[in-house]
Write an enzyme that holds these catalytic residues in place. Structure first.
Site, PDB file in Angstrom:
ATOM      1  CG  ASP A   1      -1.917   1.045   1.325  1.00 16.81           C
ATOM      2  OD1 ASP A   1      -2.279   1.594   0.269  1.00 16.81           O
ATOM      3  OD2 ASP A   1      -2.366   1.354   2.449  1.00 16.81           O
TER       4      ASP A   1
ATOM      5  CD  GLU B   1      -0.274   5.277  -3.943  1.00 13.57           C
ATOM      6  OE1 GLU B   1       0.251   5.532  -2.847  1.00 13.57           O
ATOM      7  OE2 GLU B   1      -1.046   4.311  -4.137  1.00 13.57           O
TER       8      GLU B   1
ATOM      9  CG  ASP C   1      -8.294   4.353   0.297  1.00 18.82           C
ATOM     10  OD1 ASP C   1      -8.133   3.113   0.419  1.00 18.82           O
ATOM     11  OD2 ASP C   1      -7.552   5.189   0.818  1.00 18.82           O
TER      12      ASP C   1
HETATM   13  O1  MIG Z   1      -5.783   5.105   4.182  1.00 17.36           O
HETATM   14  O2  MIG Z   1      -3.417   0.929   5.760  1.00 17.36           O
HETATM   15  O3  MIG Z   1      -5.967   2.038   0.470  1.00 17.36           O
HETATM   16  O4  MIG Z   1      -6.841  -0.133   1.980  1.00 17.36           O
HETATM   17  O5  MIG Z   1      -6.694   0.087   4.764  1.00 17.36           O
HETATM   18  C1  MIG Z   1      -4.519   5.019   4.564  1.00 17.36           C
HETATM   19  C2  MIG Z   1      -4.566   1.674   5.916  1.00 17.36           C
HETATM   20  C3  MIG Z   1      -3.682   3.824   4.232  1.00 17.36           C
HETATM   21  C4  MIG Z   1      -4.933   2.958   2.387  1.00 17.36           C
HETATM   22  C5  MIG Z   1      -5.414   1.731   1.719  1.00 17.36           C
HETATM   23  C6  MIG Z   1      -6.394   1.028   2.605  1.00 17.36           C
HETATM   24  C7  MIG Z   1      -5.753   0.700   3.921  1.00 17.36           C
HETATM   25  C8  MIG Z   1      -5.246   1.974   4.599  1.00 17.36           C
HETATM   26  N1  MIG Z   1      -4.338   2.664   3.682  1.00 17.36           N
END
Ligand code: MIG
Length: 754
Positions: free
Chosen positions: A405, A408, A482
């Site tokens: 995650d 980017e 998200d």
């Molecule tokens: O929103 O790790 O898209 O699936 O639960 C902040 C926490 C960071 C974004 C991800 C989401 C995940 C969340 N992350």
């Protein structure tokens, strides 16, 4: 702050910037070596060659020598075809295979013809640049034909008429049609007409923009740096272009079977007791389950490769215990490494110089969950290896899948990402973050996947990523980030997943139930119905939202949600066989109708129905309170999966679907392998063959292997081809050496004498 109110559109704020573009024209000199044409232009240089009969590469660098190296994405750019060159006063004529390339010397307009028909044509000027070193490439498009691709984008399936840019961005704000920059960048479009399809892959990693809006008959692609670097794929239809594109950028490898089961997640299950409790409920309610996710709270202060031993005191035992019950655990791994010299990953990364740095050699720090953090320079193969090896921490526990995650990379600052003047070191080649930004997630996926491959020995890893670039399918599955518990987001997930598939990324899914905002029982049911037929099937939601596990809304909702999770497992043999096909052909699992019916304009803009493989059509209800919808069935005969009623294709039907019903149609002539009820994919299924009668004969496939190892590469698989003709005799042909094949317990012919 004020920018989100009407203040944003005050008259005084309108600032129309006139942009000056300079055209690149006239071929001043050229060189032809029998395979590659290079030359100089009014400004800069160009290069043209074919990597196969239907894929041309065109490079134009207005600022100097063309860079002909193939990028990490274009791994299939290895061959150069031979041809001949002729010339007259006006033009150069290249004949390569069946293609004739015509380059007008004065304007540098270029077209490709085959048997006299124009397959591809640039506009004039074909190439331009501006004072900020942005480059532009303009080609002709048909105003009325659909344009697909560009991967993970909001909006409907057809992108013709819009302007879409690419810059990997973490967007928590609700995604809508205007939110074009999301987590992935796939600078590829597929222009489709009834008689031909053309793929344009613009392999430039700077921020890019595809303008299909400003002029009805022109597509202009802009990149904020680098060179015009395009692969042009000349296909006869959508399938052929995807085949060509995935030959270039790679195919989705066969995933471990457990990754195709139902996965349960939440941000976060915050303790080992909660994880156990979740799993117990699945058992108590007898809901199939393959995997539970651990979001960021499992870690010690958000340090990756650690566990919080207060909340997860027996994490080793927990993972072993779940493994005994055939349930996998997938932890999240973010790229940000907490700046803390007592944290070995940070200490080692600093000592070895493995973090992304400025030109001065200073490490770039940005704030993410753990606080101030450094970011591995995944572009470097030593860093990739180091990162991969760090996963031993997880694989020693029995973990076989990783969730990436924030890659980017997302940083909590104004620009939302790393400073653009950070320099990445791609094994000696230094590139700025401005150029490399869109590649960061791809390189992280590569490091993760290849690291897991080494650690798991003969096992197939599962990796899931949020960010990526063209070619990401070689390493990771992609979930679409998200989304929210909005009906609109359920609806949008269909074209988004279909365009990802058209862009080579076959293993994808959206968070079922919606990630942020609160889901409702009805939305959860309808979303689970869709999720059951998506390549990747995970229910996930944000921390302060209402719980959305299958039982969260009482017994009636549970029954319906469970029915569709079970249905997923029933279709598992069909799905797994499709993944096998995808590994070979690159064609997606979830397909838009146009892929199978490229000559039927009725399919061109169909965003609210999907085909799963070639024979199964799913037309979900995407609005609250609805129990009817119009369904377009393409030519041929179709059967309702539930009622077995026969429908004639080539027209629209009004279909009734109460809350417990997902409309599913099977094409006549299909032999559909379904599996018996199981607790998860690690249990062996018996097979039931449903044969959907057609006078033209019936056919189907079943692919089997051990579901986990790479032994299938050495022939340890079984591919059964089933055929039935008018005599209604079932004939089976089998390929491969795998012997522990499922037993076929039931064969049924549907639609006979009806
Ligand atoms: O929103 O790790 O898209 O699936 O639960 C902040 C926490 C960071 C974004 C991800 C989401 C995940 C969340 N992350």
């Amino acid at each position: 702050m004020l920018e989100t109110t009407s203040y944003a559109i005050l008259p005084s704020k309108v600032n129309r910037k006139v942009e000056v573009r300079h055209a690149v024209t006239s071929v001043n000199s050229y060189k032809w070596d029998g395979k590659v044409l290079t030359g100089t232009l009014s400004k800069g240089t160009f290069c043209i060659y074919f990597i196969n009969d239907k894929t041309m590469r065109l490079i134009v660098n207005p600022f100097g020598e063309v860079d002909t190296a193939a990028s990490i994405a274009a791994a299939g750019d290895t061959e150069r075809m031979s041809g001949t060159l002729e010339e007259n006063d006006r033009s150069l004529y290249l004949q390569i295979g069946e293609n004739e390339v015509i380059i007008e010397k004065e304007s540098f307009r270029l077209s490709v013809k085959k048997e006299g028909e124009v397959l591809f044509q640039t506009d004039t000027p074909a190439v331009a640049y501006n004072s900020e070193k942005h480059v532009y490439f303009s080609i002709k498009k048909n105003p009325d034909s659909p344009i697909y691709g560009l991967g993970e984008k909001s909006g409907f399936i057809n992108k013709n008429g819009s302007k879409i840019s690419n810059w990997n961005t973490d967007v928590y704000a609700p995604h809508n049609k205007d939110t074009v920059e999301l987590y992935q960048t796939i600078p590829f479009v597929l222009m489709h007409e009834t008689t031909k399809s053309t793929g344009i892959y613009f392999d430039n990693t700077f921020r890019t923009e595809f303008d299909m809006q400003s002029k009805t008959d022109q597509l202009t692609i802009m990149a904020e740096g680098g060179q015009v670097n395009t692969y042009i794929m000349l296909g006869q239809d959508v399938k052929e272009v995807i085949t060509l594109y995935t030959r270039l950028t790679g195919k989705t490898p066969l995933p471990p079977k457990w990754s195709l089961g139902y996965h349960q997640s939440r941000y976060s299950y915050t303790s080992q007791d909660e994880v156990k409790d979740i799993v117990t409920r699945f058992k108590d309610f007898e809901i199939p389950l393959d995997c539970v996710f651990l979001d960021i709270h499992y870690m010690d202060g958000f340090r990756v490769f650690t566990f919080d031993e207060d909340k997860f005191p027996q994490y080793k035992e927990l993972i072993k215990e779940l493994a005994r019950e055939n349930i996998d655990v997938v932890p999240i791994v973010d790229p940000g490494i907490k700046k803390d010299v007592d944290y070995p990953v940070y200490y080692e990364g600093m000592k070895k110089g493995y973090f992304s740095k400025y030109l001065s050699g200073e490490v770039y720090y940005g704030e993410v969950w753990p606080g101030i953090s450094a970011f591995p320079d995944f572009f470097n193969s030593q860093v990739q290896e180091w990162w991969g090896e760090l996963h031993r921490f997880y694989t020693d526990l029995g973990i076989r899948g990783i969730w990436n995650d924030m890659n980017e990379p997302s940083v909590f600052n104004e620009s939302k990402t790393m400073d653009l003047d950070v320099i990445h070191n791609a094994d000696g080649k230094e590139i700025t973050h401005r150029e490399g930004h869109n590649l960061y997630g791809l390189y992280m996926s590569k490091a993760t996947f290849e690291g897991l491959q080494k650690l798991l020995g003969n096992g197939r890893p599962f990796s899931l990523t949020r960010a990526g670039y063209a070619g990401v399918q070689r390493y990771s599955a992609v979930w679409t980030g998200d989304n929210r518990s909005h009906w609109e987001h359920l609806e949008m997930s269909l074209p988004m997943i279909m365009n990802l598939g058209l862009s080579g990324v076959a293993f994808t899914g959206a968070d079922v139930g919606g990630f942020s905002s609160d889901t409702t029982p009805e939305l959860l049911i309808r979303w689970t119905q869709v999720g059951a037929f998506m390549p990747y099937f995970r229910n996930h939601s944000v921390q302060d939202s209402i719980y959305q596990e299958p039982w969260a809304f009482g017994m009636e909702t549970l029954a319906s949600v469970k029915k569709y999770i079970e249905l997923r497992y029933r279709f598992m043999p069909y799905l797994y066989s499709l993944f096998h096909e995808t590994e070979k052909t690159g064609l997606p699992i979830v397909r838009p109708l146009v892929m199978e019916y490229p000559n039927d304009p009725e399919t061109f803009q169909c965003s609210d129905q999907i085909l799963v493989g070639g024979q199964l059509l799913v037309a979900p209800i995407l609005r609250p309170g609805q129990s009817h919808r119009s369904v377009y069935l393409p030519e041929g005969t179709w059967y309702d999966f539930w009622t077995r009623e026969k429908y004639e294709g080539g027209k629209y039907h009004l279909i009734v679907a109460d809350l417990d019903t997902l409309p599913i149609f099977i094409k006549a002539g299909t032999i559909l392998p379904l599996g018996s009820a199981v607790k998860n994919t690690k249990e062996k299924q018996d097979i039931e063959l449903q044969i959907y009668h057609s006078e033209n004969g019936m056919m189907g496939y079943l692919y089997e292997d051990d579901g986990y190892s790479y032994d299938y590469h050495d022939g340890e698989f079984s591919l059964s081809t089933f055929k039935m003709g008018e005599d209604l005799e079932l004939r089976t042909e089998r390929e491969g050496f795998y012997t522990e094949v499922a037993s076929i317990k039931n064969i049924e012919i549907i639609g006979l004498n009806k």
